[in-house]
Write a protein that holds these residues in place. Structure first.
Motif, PDB file in Angstrom:
ATOM      1  N   HIS A   1       0.864  -1.309  -0.052  1.00 53.73           N
ATOM      2  CA  HIS A   1       0.083  -0.176  -0.103  1.00 53.73           C
ATOM      3  C   HIS A   1       0.946   1.151   0.079  1.00 53.73           C
ATOM      4  O   HIS A   1       0.598   2.230  -0.729  1.00 53.73           O
ATOM      5  CB  HIS A   1      -0.741  -0.047   1.340  1.00 53.73           C
ATOM      6  CG  HIS A   1      -1.563   1.172   1.404  1.00 53.73           C
ATOM      7  ND1 HIS A   1      -2.780   1.710   1.035  1.00 53.73           N
ATOM      8  CD2 HIS A   1      -1.222   2.411   2.206  1.00 53.73           C
ATOM      9  CE1 HIS A   1      -3.069   2.873   1.243  1.00 53.73           C
ATOM     10  NE2 HIS A   1      -2.117   3.362   2.152  1.00 53.73           N
TER      11      HIS A   1
ATOM     12  N   GLU B   1      -5.898   7.153  -0.547  1.00 51.93           N
ATOM     13  CA  GLU B   1      -5.764   5.939  -0.037  1.00 51.93           C
ATOM     14  C   GLU B   1      -6.704   4.811  -0.563  1.00 51.93           C
ATOM     15  O   GLU B   1      -6.105   3.648  -0.695  1.00 51.93           O
ATOM     16  CB  GLU B   1      -6.419   6.310   1.491  1.00 51.93           C
ATOM     17  CG  GLU B   1      -5.913   7.221   2.352  1.00 51.93           C
ATOM     18  CD  GLU B   1      -4.234   6.599   2.519  1.00 51.93           C
ATOM     19  OE1 GLU B   1      -3.978   5.501   2.918  1.00 51.93           O
ATOM     20  OE2 GLU B   1      -3.536   7.552   2.636  1.00 51.93           O
TER      21      GLU B   1
ATOM     22  N   ASP C   1      -4.935   1.514  -2.001  1.00 43.34           N
ATOM     23  CA  ASP C   1      -5.347   0.130  -1.654  1.00 43.34           C
ATOM     24  C   ASP C   1      -5.745  -0.595  -2.939  1.00 43.34           C
ATOM     25  O   ASP C   1      -5.383  -1.849  -2.802  1.00 43.34           O
ATOM     26  CB  ASP C   1      -6.817   0.450  -0.879  1.00 43.34           C
ATOM     27  CG  ASP C   1      -6.586   0.632   0.640  1.00 43.34           C
ATOM     28  OD1 ASP C   1      -5.285   0.486   1.267  1.00 43.34           O
ATOM     29  OD2 ASP C   1      -7.547   1.153   1.379  1.00 43.34           O
TER      30      ASP C   1
ATOM     31  N   ARG D   1     -12.537   0.763   3.537  1.00 41.93           N
ATOM     32  CA  ARG D   1     -11.519   0.501   2.682  1.00 41.93           C
ATOM     33  C   ARG D   1     -11.590  -0.959   2.315  1.00 41.93           C
ATOM     34  O   ARG D   1     -11.431  -1.317   1.218  1.00 41.93           O
ATOM     35  CB  ARG D   1     -10.329   0.495   3.647  1.00 41.93           C
ATOM     36  CG  ARG D   1      -9.802   2.159   3.770  1.00 41.93           C
ATOM     37  CD  ARG D   1      -8.688   2.556   4.428  1.00 41.93           C
ATOM     38  NE  ARG D   1      -7.421   1.996   3.940  1.00 41.93           N
ATOM     39  CZ  ARG D   1      -6.409   2.317   4.456  1.00 41.93           C
ATOM     40  NH1 ARG D   1      -6.420   2.780   5.254  1.00 41.93           N
ATOM     41  NH2 ARG D   1      -5.307   2.048   3.706  1.00 41.93           N
TER      42      ARG D   1
END
Length: 216
Positions: A105, A138, A142, A184
């Motif tokens: 990541h 983010e 991911d 997420r």
């Protein structure tokens, strides 16, 4: 004979007991060795597995230096141009697949704009009506991470999906810069579902464009 037996028992106790005051220095050495072993294993995971995942991104500089924040016991990592930084908390995580995801990541952040250009997307990640640029970044990191792991490291991928609940707990609640662990994982599961009905590459591109255009 009894004196001899007592002497033997004393030696066994002295050798095996970790609570012995006389043995504390040796125990501390063992603990330090164990920590070093964990550090070495994480470095090996990074060098042998994470770096090769990004072999297709030929226009970016993958960090090669490995720094450890020895005073940080939370589970955390970061990457910049030239080095990757990890916390002692991440080193101590027992699930290697979670360590792999965290490291992948972080490097994925560096690859985000390179990937965007491969999809003919211009400019930088920008805020949308639903999601600001930090949170979008983010989600994109991911997505790159889960896609690379699924397509190139299926054994780690299977283990990671089994540890999603633990990963949710690690990622925690949402902030201004980070989506919640629940959201997420939900986004990653969307990719997994799409990749079961179309190619992994098509699923990856579809979701990447949706996140970039704030259509999640």
């Amino acid at each position: 004979m009894k004196k001899f037996m007592y002497f033997i028992l004393f030696l066994v106790f002295f050798t095996c007991s970790k609570d012995s005051k006389e043995n504390k220095a040796e125990v501390n050495e063992d603990q330090e060795t164990c920590i070093l072993d964990k550090e070495d294993k994480l470095k090996q995971l990074y060098n042998a597995t994470v770096i090769p995942l990004f072999s297709a991104y030929t226009d970016i500089d993958i960090p090669v230096e490995f720094h450890v924040r020895e005073d940080e016991m939370g589970i955390d990592a970061g990457a910049s141009f030239g080095y990757v930084e990890v916390s002692m908390g991440l080193i101590n995580v027992s699930e290697e697949s979670i360590q792999l995801f965290a490291l992948t990541h972080e490097v994925a952040h560096i690859a985000t704009l390179s990937q965007a250009r491969l999809f003919n997307l211009d400019g930088y990640v920008s805020s949308g009506p639903e999601t600001n640029e930090y949170i979008k970044s983010e989600y994109l990191a991911d997505l790159i991470a889960i896609h690379l792991i699924k397509s190139k490291e299926p054994v780690y991928f299977e283990s990671l999906t089994k540890n999603f609940q633990k990963l949710i707990n690690i990622l925690g609640g949402g902030t201004f810069t980070h989506p919640s662990g629940v959201n997420r994982i939900k986004a990653m599961q969307t990719y997994i579902t799409l990749s079961n009905t179309q190619t992994e590459a098509d699923a990856f591109k579809t979701l990447y464009l949706k996140i970039w255009e704030d259509n999640m």
